[in-house]
Design an enzyme around this catalytic site. Structure first.
Site, PDB file in Angstrom:
ATOM      1  N   SER A 263       1.190  -1.394  -9.592  1.00  9.40           N
ATOM      2  CA  SER A 263       0.284  -1.253 -10.742  1.00  9.40           C
ATOM      3  C   SER A 263       1.010  -1.396 -12.071  1.00  9.40           C
ATOM      4  O   SER A 263       0.443  -1.112 -13.128  1.00  9.40           O
ATOM      5  CB  SER A 263      -0.408   0.114 -10.663  1.00  9.40           C
ATOM      6  OG  SER A 263       0.565   1.156 -10.676  1.00  9.40           O
TER       7      SER A 263
ATOM      8  N   ALA B 246       0.836  -1.218   0.000  1.00  9.37           N
ATOM      9  CA  ALA B 246       0.000   0.000   0.000  1.00  9.37           C
ATOM     10  C   ALA B 246       0.867   1.264   0.000  1.00  9.37           C
ATOM     11  O   ALA B 246       1.110   1.843  -1.064  1.00  9.37           O
ATOM     12  CB  ALA B 246      -0.950  -0.038   1.187  1.00  9.37           C
ATOM     13  N   ARG B 247       1.332   1.669   1.164  1.00 15.77           N
ATOM     14  CA  ARG B 247       2.233   2.827   1.251  1.00 15.77           C
ATOM     15  C   ARG B 247       3.238   2.582   2.365  1.00 15.77           C
ATOM     16  O   ARG B 247       2.897   2.016   3.417  1.00 15.77           O
ATOM     17  CB  ARG B 247       1.451   4.111   1.568  1.00 15.77           C
ATOM     18  CG  ARG B 247       0.698   4.721   0.385  1.00 15.77           C
ATOM     19  CD  ARG B 247       1.638   5.259  -0.709  1.00 15.77           C
ATOM     20  NE  ARG B 247       0.917   5.854  -1.812  1.00 15.77           N
ATOM     21  CZ  ARG B 247       0.554   5.214  -2.934  1.00 15.77           C
ATOM     22  NH1 ARG B 247       0.856   3.939  -3.107  1.00 15.77           N
ATOM     23  NH2 ARG B 247      -0.088   5.852  -3.895  1.00 15.77           N
TER      24      ARG B 247
ATOM     25  N   GLU C 193      10.450   6.997  -0.535  1.00 12.45           N
ATOM     26  CA  GLU C 193      10.871   6.420  -1.825  1.00 12.45           C
ATOM     27  C   GLU C 193      11.590   7.470  -2.669  1.00 12.45           C
ATOM     28  O   GLU C 193      11.204   8.636  -2.614  1.00 12.45           O
ATOM     29  CB  GLU C 193       9.628   5.948  -2.609  1.00 12.45           C
ATOM     30  CG  GLU C 193       9.044   4.696  -2.031  1.00 12.45           C
ATOM     31  CD  GLU C 193       7.784   4.220  -2.784  1.00 12.45           C
ATOM     32  OE1 GLU C 193       7.566   4.621  -3.942  1.00 12.45           O
ATOM     33  OE2 GLU C 193       7.032   3.455  -2.184  1.00 12.45           O
TER      34      GLU C 193
ATOM     35  N   HIS D 128       8.296  -0.668  -5.884  1.00 13.09           N
ATOM     36  CA  HIS D 128       6.954  -0.092  -6.141  1.00 13.09           C
ATOM     37  C   HIS D 128       6.416  -0.469  -7.539  1.00 13.09           C
ATOM     38  O   HIS D 128       6.255   0.382  -8.411  1.00 13.09           O
ATOM     39  CB  HIS D 128       6.981   1.434  -5.963  1.00 13.09           C
ATOM     40  CG  HIS D 128       5.609   1.980  -5.652  1.00 13.09           C
ATOM     41  ND1 HIS D 128       5.391   3.068  -4.853  1.00 13.09           N
ATOM     42  CD2 HIS D 128       4.372   1.585  -6.054  1.00 13.09           C
ATOM     43  CE1 HIS D 128       4.095   3.312  -4.764  1.00 13.09           C
ATOM     44  NE2 HIS D 128       3.454   2.414  -5.491  1.00 13.09           N
TER      45      HIS D 128
HETATM   46  C1  GLV Z   1       0.080   3.225  -6.674  1.00 16.76           C
HETATM   47  O1  GLV Z   1       0.842   3.080  -5.793  1.00 16.76           O
HETATM   48  C2  GLV Z   1      -1.173   3.922  -6.582  1.00 16.76           C
HETATM   49  O2  GLV Z   1      -1.547   4.448  -5.521  1.00 16.76           O
HETATM   50  O3  GLV Z   1      -1.836   4.002  -7.628  1.00 16.76           O
END
Ligand code: GLV
Length: 317
Positions: A286, A235-236, A265, A283
């Site tokens: 996506s 997620a983060r 990051e 990361h």
């Molecule tokens: C990717 O990390 C997003 O939040 O789309």
């Protein structure tokens, strides 16, 4: 024609699409722009298409030209944008939900498996070429029949749950509110984080980064986990207190960590790179052609919809 600044290079077809409907200033060299460059380059623009690498803080947004009406973030998360500052300037902020759910869930499962099955050590051994098979070589943790705790049962959390079910995992979750039966399926709701963590043999972080979730996995909450739990974070990065996590990984309290997102990051805590039980990715959540194209197109469409209708279905503020 409205003018927009696109702060990072996009997929070429999406850049072409943006250039058809807008006068688009595109950062074709993809150099990371400083906040002053973003302010200056967007000065004559009506909107900005930003990325998660742009830290649009209060100071920066307060200096945006009053022409700017929309910030369309090329991501589902929008923790990189100070929403209060955008509200103050009457700027709408949009994101790209749905289109990245499946790709991100795939990475969440990849890092969970990578951590559980000791993929980092496996790759290191394979590269050394002097590995030898033995009955107890790099034994990991098996997902079958294990309990998976999911923090955040939104679209991505539920997509992770669906995939984990096919591994035979039992799904547990904690969320701001309990899901309705259709969405919950067989998942077991925990009304507190402590209750969820205490049964999480495996744990996947899939909630948004907010003030409330910052450092939610810390030296206190790590104690709640069963000994030898496997954690994954797709997620983060700011949801984990890295120092506390490193200690828990060193002591064996946490068996392993699979991680795709980091505090600050592109920096990665050096111990995450050193420790054999941390499976790291840069990361990639996506990052598939299909998803990044869909996200870029949606980020452009959000601006188009807003200028056509004065509204946007993916508005987050
Ligand atoms: C990717 O990390 C997003 O939040 O789309």
């Amino acid at each position: 024609m409205k003018k927009i600044l696109i702060t990072r290079k996009l997929i070429y077809s999406s850049e072409k699409y943006a250039s058809k409907i807008f006068f688009a200033k595109i950062n074709t060299k993809d150099k990371l722009l400083t906040n002053s460059e973003i302010i200056q380059m967007s000065n004559d623009c009506d909107g900005i298409l930003s990325s998660i690498t742009d830290q649009l803080n209060e100071e920066t947004i307060s200096k945006f030209s009053s022409k700017i009406k929309i910030i369309s973030n090329f991501a589902v998360g929008f923790g990189n944008i100070d929403i209060n500052a955008a509200n103050k300037k009457n700027i709408i902020v949009t994101n790209t939900p749905d289109v990245l759910t499946d790709a991100t869930a795939e990475i969440a499962i990849l890092i969970l498996l990578g951590a559980a099955r000791r993929a980092k050590e496996g790759i290191q051994w394979a590269n050394k070429k002097n590995w030898k098979w033995s009955a107890d070589f790099l034994m990991g943790k098996q997902l079958t029949d294990a309990r998976l705790g999911i923090l955040g049962m939104g679209r991505i959390g539920r997509a992770v749950a669906n995939r984990a079910r096919s591994f035979g995992m039992k799904i547990h979750y904690h969320n701001r509110s309990r899901l309705n039966k259709d969405l919950e399926k067989d998942a077991i709701y925990h009304d507190s984080l402590k209750s969820l963590l205490s049964i999480s043999d495996f744990f996947s972080i899939n909630c948004p980064s907010t003030k409330e979730t910052k450092n939610i996995i810390n030296s206190e909450t790590l104690k709640y986990f069963p000994d030898g739990a496997v954690i994954s974070n797709s997620a983060r990065g700011d949801m984990i207190d890295d120092e506390a996590m490193v200690q828990a990984l060193k002591s064996g309290k946490i068996f392993s960590l699979g991680i795709d997102v980091y505090n600050g990051e592109p920096n990665i805590h050096p111990e995450y790179l050193n420790l054999p039980n941390v499976f790291v990715l840069p990361h990639l959540g996506s990052s598939t052609i299909r998803t990044r194209t869909a996200m870029a197109d949606l980020a452009v469409k959000n601006i188009e919809e807003f200028f056509k209708t004065g509204k946007c279905s993916n508005k987050v503020n």
